[in-house]
Design an enzyme around this catalytic site. Structure first.
Site, PDB file in Angstrom:
ATOM      1  N   TYR A  69      17.608  16.704 120.529  1.00 61.55           N
ATOM      2  CA  TYR A  69      17.115  16.857 121.901  1.00 61.55           C
ATOM      3  C   TYR A  69      18.252  17.212 122.855  1.00 61.55           C
ATOM      4  O   TYR A  69      18.100  18.085 123.708  1.00 61.55           O
ATOM      5  CB  TYR A  69      16.396  15.576 122.346  1.00 61.55           C
ATOM      6  CG  TYR A  69      15.589  15.767 123.607  1.00 61.55           C
ATOM      7  CD1 TYR A  69      14.278  16.236 123.559  1.00 61.55           C
ATOM      8  CD2 TYR A  69      16.141  15.508 124.854  1.00 61.55           C
ATOM      9  CE1 TYR A  69      13.540  16.429 124.710  1.00 61.55           C
ATOM     10  CE2 TYR A  69      15.416  15.698 126.018  1.00 61.55           C
ATOM     11  CZ  TYR A  69      14.110  16.164 125.939  1.00 61.55           C
ATOM     12  OH  TYR A  69      13.384  16.364 127.094  1.00 61.55           O
ATOM     13  N   HIS A 112      19.594  12.331 133.107  1.00 59.02           N
ATOM     14  CA  HIS A 112      18.646  11.525 132.330  1.00 59.02           C
ATOM     15  C   HIS A 112      19.320  11.008 131.068  1.00 59.02           C
ATOM     16  O   HIS A 112      19.618  11.771 130.157  1.00 59.02           O
ATOM     17  CB  HIS A 112      17.398  12.346 131.985  1.00 59.02           C
ATOM     18  CG  HIS A 112      16.426  12.407 133.116  1.00 59.02           C
ATOM     19  ND1 HIS A 112      15.075  12.437 132.948  1.00 59.02           N
ATOM     20  CD2 HIS A 112      16.632  12.412 134.455  1.00 59.02           C
ATOM     21  CE1 HIS A 112      14.477  12.471 134.125  1.00 59.02           C
ATOM     22  NE2 HIS A 112      15.406  12.465 135.058  1.00 59.02           N
ATOM     23  N   PRO A 114       7.311  24.583 124.068  1.00 54.72           N
ATOM     24  CA  PRO A 114       8.173  23.892 125.039  1.00 54.72           C
ATOM     25  C   PRO A 114       8.458  22.434 124.721  1.00 54.72           C
ATOM     26  O   PRO A 114       9.267  21.807 125.414  1.00 54.72           O
ATOM     27  CB  PRO A 114       7.398  24.018 126.357  1.00 54.72           C
ATOM     28  CG  PRO A 114       5.995  24.296 125.967  1.00 54.72           C
ATOM     29  CD  PRO A 114       6.037  24.992 124.642  1.00 54.72           C
ATOM     30  N   TYR A 171       6.913  11.593 126.808  1.00 58.38           N
ATOM     31  CA  TYR A 171       6.160  12.462 125.901  1.00 58.38           C
ATOM     32  C   TYR A 171       5.074  11.582 125.274  1.00 58.38           C
ATOM     33  O   TYR A 171       5.398  10.631 124.554  1.00 58.38           O
ATOM     34  CB  TYR A 171       7.060  13.009 124.792  1.00 58.38           C
ATOM     35  CG  TYR A 171       8.079  14.034 125.264  1.00 58.38           C
ATOM     36  CD1 TYR A 171       9.303  13.651 125.789  1.00 58.38           C
ATOM     37  CD2 TYR A 171       7.803  15.397 125.167  1.00 58.38           C
ATOM     38  CE1 TYR A 171      10.237  14.588 126.209  1.00 58.38           C
ATOM     39  CE2 TYR A 171       8.743  16.353 125.586  1.00 58.38           C
ATOM     40  CZ  TYR A 171       9.947  15.950 126.101  1.00 58.38           C
ATOM     41  OH  TYR A 171      10.860  16.882 126.520  1.00 58.38           O
ATOM     42  N   LYS A 175      13.660  23.549 124.486  1.00 60.97           N
ATOM     43  CA  LYS A 175      14.753  24.339 123.911  1.00 60.97           C
ATOM     44  C   LYS A 175      14.820  25.785 124.382  1.00 60.97           C
ATOM     45  O   LYS A 175      15.859  26.428 124.253  1.00 60.97           O
ATOM     46  CB  LYS A 175      14.650  24.345 122.370  1.00 60.97           C
ATOM     47  CG  LYS A 175      14.946  23.018 121.734  1.00 60.97           C
ATOM     48  CD  LYS A 175      16.388  22.624 121.922  1.00 60.97           C
ATOM     49  CE  LYS A 175      16.602  21.139 121.748  1.00 60.97           C
ATOM     50  NZ  LYS A 175      17.647  20.583 122.587  1.00 60.97           N
TER      51      LYS A 175
END
Ligand code: RFL
Ligand code: PHB
Length: 394
Positions: free
Chosen positions: A390, A79, A299, A207, A303
């Site tokens: 991220y 990704h 979540p 998200y 991580k």
């Protein structure tokens, strides 16, 4: 497969065979250090738990070094970015442009299976349905693990004990209250997850922040989707028939995404609470904590699993330095060095959760979210900061 005999004496006794314990066992065995892994649950239970899905590049490298990345290399998804949606407004974060890195989508379930398969192939001392009941003599040279194995109370004498037994384990709880401090915060929400065999709604994760609450579109493969919605703290899976889940998910996504959703029967639904907890230090005498046994993050930043793997890499090399070369510094520094990284991830997960969740529904907080999203959209520097965290760059 030969019948396993529980050893009485090992160099490192590992409590818990989640990803942290399994990887630690593999790295130590590779270094010629004798160990035992004791897991409370059955193999089927451990292999069946649906949890995390996103691996940082550093985690993938580590798994490759441990020799457990062959299937991951074939089956995982690369990704190069992810999306944040605020109502109908959508921002794509291009990780590759912003950081030169990408993340890897590969279910924790699959990783756990690969780790267990690697242990079975080398006939490791991995014991399922062997609950650890207590730890003894943590301050002495030879601490002991008391466990139940085939109905009998047994003890294993160790040089070190690694507490990899997750948030509800016995390891952290074995440290006397006056020798540790716990830092924590709760979020008044949980994540309700649904796994199903339909194609993911998009090629990358979305998200989504919405006035009704957060939603996440994730995946496990081109044919398996994982969706989450934020729910109130006191809600149960039984409050959410599948049709209600899909309706609510669709309401929280941009219309174009919602229209493309392919629904299907749930393979699994579960609720995970949101919380941040750090227990300090990660060492007490000859007990060392790693992964969820020492810290929990919500979540949102993906991580939890990555942090557990990081702890384990550090702990394995520290134990190896001490046990093989009598070099004590890495073990002495383990707790402080790991905690510095842990707090970075705690901060990021806390921030990303506050950016995207409804939580208590505070209007002031909602305005701040809007302001923060506007800044993210306008500033490449802000996007870069998010992307770096991220993908796990420091
Ligand atoms: P684990 O995976 O919890 O493994 C600990 C193992 O120890 C065993 N155990 C014992 N064994 C022997 N004797 C005892 N007394 C024992 N007590 C416990 C347990 O049975 C278990 O097998 O911890 P580890 O290895 O540190 O790995 C950490 C990750 O699992 C965790 O950080 C993530 O899965 C967190 N997490 C998520 N992270 C993400 O990045 N994205 C997610 O979507 C996500 N979803 C989740 C999650 C954690 C959840 N938990 C802990 C309930 C969803 C859930 C529901
Ligand atoms: C998941 O696919 O389970 C997942 C992905 C990203 C997250 C959390 C969970 O931030």
């Amino acid at each position: 497969m030969s019948e396993l005999t529980l050893p009485d004496r090992v160099q490192v006794g590992i409590v818990g065979a989640g990803p942290a314990g399994l990887l630690l066992g593999l790295l130590l065995a590779e270094a010629g250090i004798s160990c035992v892994m004791l897991e409370r649950q059955s193999r089927a239970h451990v292999e069946g738990r649906i949890r995390a899905g996103v691996l940082e590049p550093g985690s993938v490298d580590l798994l490759a070094r441990a020799g457990v990345a062959a299937r991951l290399a074939r089956e995982s998804l690369r990704h190069a970015g992810a999306e944040i949606a605020f109502g109908e407004r959508r921002l794509r974060l291009d990780f590759e442009q912003l950081t030169g890195q990408h993340v890897t989508v590969y279910g924790q379930t699959e990783l756990t299976r690969d780790l267990i398969a690697a242990h079975l192939a080398r006939e490791s001392a991995l014991f399922f349905e062997a609950p650890v009941e207590a730890l003894h003599d943590l301050d002495a040279a030879h601490p002991q693990i008391e466990c139940l194995w085939q109905g009998e109370q047994r003890r294993v004498v160790c040089d070190f004990i690694a507490g990899c037994d997750g948030y509800h384990g016995v390891a952290r709880a074995s440290i006397p209250a006056q020798a540790r401090r716990e830092f924590s915060t709760r979020y008044p929400a949980g994540w309700l997850g649904l796994l199903c065999d339909t194609p993911p709604v998009a090629n990358e994760l979305i998200y989504a922040r919405h006035a009704r609450g957060f939603a996440l579109c994730s995946m496990r493969s081109p044919t398996r989707s994982r969706y989450y919605i934020e729910v109130a703290e006191d809600e149960a899976v039984s409050d959410w028939p599948e049709s209600r889940f899909w309706e609510e998910l669709a309401r929280r996504l941009p219309a174009e995404v919602a229209n493309a959703l392919v629904t299907g029967p749930a393979l699994e639904m579960s609720i995970a609470p949101l919380r941040s907890v750090v227990s300090e230090p990660l060492r007490h005498g000859r007990l060392l904590l790693a992964g969820d046994a020492a810290h929990i993050v919500p979540p949102t930043g993906a991580k939890g699993l990555n942090l557990a793997l990081r702890d384990v890499a550090r702990l394995a090399s520290a134990l190896q330095a001490f046990l093989r070369a009598d070099h004590e510094a890495p073990l002495r520094d383990y707790s402080a060095a790991a905690l510095a990284e842990v707090w970075q991830a705690v901060r990021f997960s806390w921030w990303f959760t506050h950016l995207t969740h409804r939580l208590a529904g505070d209007e002031f907080a909602a305005r701040l979210q809007e302001a923060e999203f506007a800044q993210l959209c306008a500033s490449r520097a802000a996007q870069q900061a998010l992307a770096e965290q991220y993908v796990g760059l420091r």
